[in-house]
Structures are given as structure tokens and as C-alpha cells.
Design an enzyme around this catalytic site. Structure first.
Site, PDB file in Angstrom:
ATOM      1  N   GLN A  66       2.983   2.575  31.521  1.00  0.00           N
ATOM      2  CA  GLN A  66       4.249   2.607  32.605  1.00  0.00           C
ATOM      3  C   GLN A  66       2.985   2.879  33.951  1.00  0.00           C
ATOM      4  OE1 GLN A  66       6.245   6.089  34.058  1.00  0.00           O
ATOM      5  NE2 GLN A  66       7.983   4.863  33.834  1.00  0.00           N
ATOM      6  N   CYS A  96      10.440   8.516  39.042  1.00  0.00           N
ATOM      7  CA  CYS A  96       9.844  10.005  39.239  1.00  0.00           C
ATOM      8  C   CYS A  96      10.329  10.468  40.517  1.00  0.00           C
ATOM      9  CB  CYS A  96       8.314   9.638  38.825  1.00  0.00           C
ATOM     10  SG  CYS A  96       7.609  11.487  39.034  1.00  0.00           S
ATOM     11  N   ASN A 207      18.445   6.460  29.353  1.00  0.00           N
ATOM     12  CA  ASN A 207      17.478   7.665  29.401  1.00  0.00           C
ATOM     13  C   ASN A 207      18.277   8.817  30.137  1.00  0.00           C
ATOM     14  OD1 ASN A 207      14.550   8.804  31.274  1.00  0.00           O
ATOM     15  ND2 ASN A 207      15.131   9.485  29.129  1.00  0.00           N
ATOM     16  N   GLY A 209      19.551  13.073  28.912  1.00  0.00           N
ATOM     17  CA  GLY A 209      20.524  13.972  28.185  1.00  0.00           C
ATOM     18  C   GLY A 209      20.636  13.811  26.770  1.00  0.00           C
ATOM     19  N   GLY A 230      13.565  11.667  25.610  1.00  0.00           N
ATOM     20  CA  GLY A 230      11.991  12.354  26.462  1.00  0.00           C
ATOM     21  C   GLY A 230      11.829  13.637  25.581  1.00  0.00           C
TER      22      GLY A 230
END
Length: 331
Positions: A66, A96, A207, A209, A230
Site C-alpha cells: 500500500q 486514511c 472493509n 465493522g 483489520g
């Protein structure tokens, strides 16, 4: 590595967590899930210690790099440099929300600049022989995700990106910390599912939860191409990653004790190269989460792995606390 559909399940890039030791540990539990590096900025790749930033072991495949940045030229150069390392995917961070990222005009703030993102990924694709993908949010600040996200996907897809990982929360660039941005903005899984219906030609992964393999299976059954997990994959890796290869029809599901023993040769090699034990074992603390002996496992590793000269005997001692507790309860 899209042809192998490794994106069905992936472990999110997480700063200070998903380093190469973490990825090797996770790979002991799943042979197929895509593993991501921590985010590395394009200027760091260009000007910094390339080997330290980019090196990884062949056993980590499939693995994605990334990148962070917003300058098409810099991102192209960084992608070209990384090509020699043989990553399976190059991912651009558009999600981010940290202050440092905002000041550098990349990360989630790029949700406000889809045309710039399109320029960036076009430049990256010109220097890459593997898929270039994008990880994004559903929007930022006062944006309406129902309008912003489809426009973002359409604009960036027109530049050749076929694979998006969508963190199903807004990012509030003003007023919330990065930690709060992972928890406070409400999740909108239905919006991401709608994007898959509206853009069936794209690979859409969700992505945010998702805390279990069972949840991931349910989301895949609803039509998503992939799920990225994550913090749950980090704090409770056994529950999330052991058995995950069943998503690809594989029965690889090692026992947790097997995972520990499979790590010992890697740890010994790391120590022989001058590394410290805790650099590896800090990622292994949650392996027995919720199981008998988990507390003893964590206690031994936390107390002893950071000491000078600590070796694999510490791991063996920690594992004995687990197996001893299991045998006590069984008896």
C-alpha cells in the site's frame, strides 16, 4: 493475483501492526488470503531505505504493497521501484484520516479529488505489471456518500482500476481522531453492496465493522467480491484466519499449537540475524484469545519476550501454559 481471487478475504494494512513478522504469522494460518503491508509513502520509497521499507519473504505471497501519496509522478516512480520486489498488487491509500496524511494531501482527503486519484492510478498502472487497486472511504466530512462514492468509483475506474476496497464509513477530517474515525462514523454496508450491483464489472470489497469469518462469508454470499478485516484479524487471528482457506475450497485449518510451532524456525532465523524476540511475538499475543490458557500465554510473552537474550524457549514456555491449562480442564 486477482486471477486467484485472493481478495475474497484480506487483512487490512495497519500502521505499526502489519509488518513482515505479522504477515508471516498470519500466513501460517491462511495460504490464500491477501496480506497487506503498512502504508508506505511514495517519497519514502523514492528517497528512503528501500530494502527496509519493501523487503518481504517469498512465503508471504500473496502480498500487496500500500502506497500513500497524491503526486502522480512520485507514485509512478515508487511503483516502478517496487516492481522489482515482486508484490502481487499495488494499492493506493485514499482512506486514511490521520493529520499527517491530510497535511500531505493524501489518504481520505483524496475522496474530494477523484480526478487527481484517476491521474495517480493511471501513472501507477504505467509502471506496474500487477493490478493497481484503491482503498477508499464512502466519503468525507459533509459529502453525501450516496452521490460521492459512485462518482468516485466511476472516475477512478475510467483510469483503469478494476478493484476497490471500500471502508464503509465516512472519514471526518475535522473533529475526530484516526481512532475515532474507525469507530464513530456509522457503517453503511448497504451502500457498498449497492455499488457492487451498480458496477458489476468492478471488484468491490468491503472493509469496516467485520469481526468474524462468519460475517465475511455472509457478505460474500450477498454478492460482494471480497471482505477486508483489520483489527479483529490482528487481535483474534485464530478465529478470523484459521479456516479462512475454506472460502477457496481448501481444508487448510491448522491447530493453534501447530501455528506456534510453525513460527519457531522463523523466529530462530530472526534472532540469528540480530532481531529481538518481541518484534515477532508481539503480533502473536491474541492467538489463543477466548480459549483456556490465553491469559498465561499473553503473560509469559509480555513479561519475557522483551528481555535481552530471550529466545524460542520463551515461546515454548508460553505454549506450555496453554497446553497445561487445556489438559487440566480436560482432566
Amino acid at each position: 493475483m486477482q486471477e486467484n481471487q485472493s481478495y475474497k478475504l484480506s487483512v487490512a494494512p495497519m500502521m505499526d501492526w502489519t509488518d513482515r513478522h505479522c504477515r508471516v504469522f498470519h500466513r501460517r494460518m491462511t495460504r490464500r488470503a491477501m496480506l497487506y503491508t503498512e502504508m508506505v509513502t511514495a517519497p519514502a520509497v523514492i528517497h528512503g531505505p528501500k530494502a527496509r521499507l519493501l523487503d518481504f519473504g517469498a512465503e508471504e505471497h500473496p502480498v500487496a504493497l500500500q502506497l500513500g501519496g497524491s503526486d502522480p509522478g512520485e507514485l509512478a516512480r515508487a511503483t516502478g521501484i517496487a516492481r522489482d520486489w515482486g508484490y502481487d498488487e499495488i494499492n493506493l491509500n485514499c482512506g486514511c484520516p490521520s493529520d499527517r496524511v491530510q497535511s500531505g494531501c493524501f489518504g481520505a482527503v483524496l475522496m474530494e479529488r477523484p480526478a487527481l486519484v484517476a491521474d495517480c492510478v493511471a501513472a501507477m498502472r504505467g509502471e506496474s505489471d500487477v493490478p493497481v487497486t484503491v482503498k477508499c472511504r464512502i466519503g468525507v466530512d459533509e459529502q453525501d456518500p450516496q452521490e460521492v462514492l459512485p462518482r468516485f468509483l466511476e472516475t477512478v475506474a475510467a483510469a483503469g482500476v478494476r478493484h476497490f476496497i471500500v471502508h464503509a464509513r465516512k472519514a471526518w477530517l475535522q473533529g475526530l481522531s484516526p481512532k475515532e474515525n474507525r469507530e464513530i462514523p456509522p457503517l453503511d454496508h448497504p451502500l457498498v453492496l449497492r455499488m457492487k450491483r451498480e458496477f458489476p464489472e468492478l471488484t468491490i470489497c468491503l472493509n469496516g465493522g467485520v469481526t468474524s469469518l462468519e460475517q465475511a462469508r455472509d457478505l460474500l454470499a450477498q454478492g460482494l467480491d471480497g471482505v477486508m478485516i483489520g483489527r479483529a484479524a490482528y487481535h483474534d487471528p485464530g478465529h478470523v484466519l484459521i479456516g479462512a482457506d475454506g472460502l477457496w475450497g481448501m481444508d487448510h485449518a491448522p491447530a493453534r499449537e501447530e501455528v506456534v510451532r510453525a513460527m519457531l524456525p522463523y523466529i530462530e532465523a530472526h534472532l540469528a540475524g540480530g532481531g529481538r524476540l518481541h518484534q515477532v511475538t508481539r503480533h502473536m499475543l491474541g492467538l489463543f484469545h477466548g480459549l483456556p490458557g490465553a491469559r498465561g500465554w499473553r503473560q509469559v510473552l509480555s513479561a519475557e519476550a522483551g528481555r535481552g537474550g530471550a529466545g524460542v524457549e520463551v515461546v515454548e514456555r508460553a505454549l506450555a501454559r496453554v497446553t497445561g491449562e487445556t489438559e487440566r480442564l480436560a482432566g
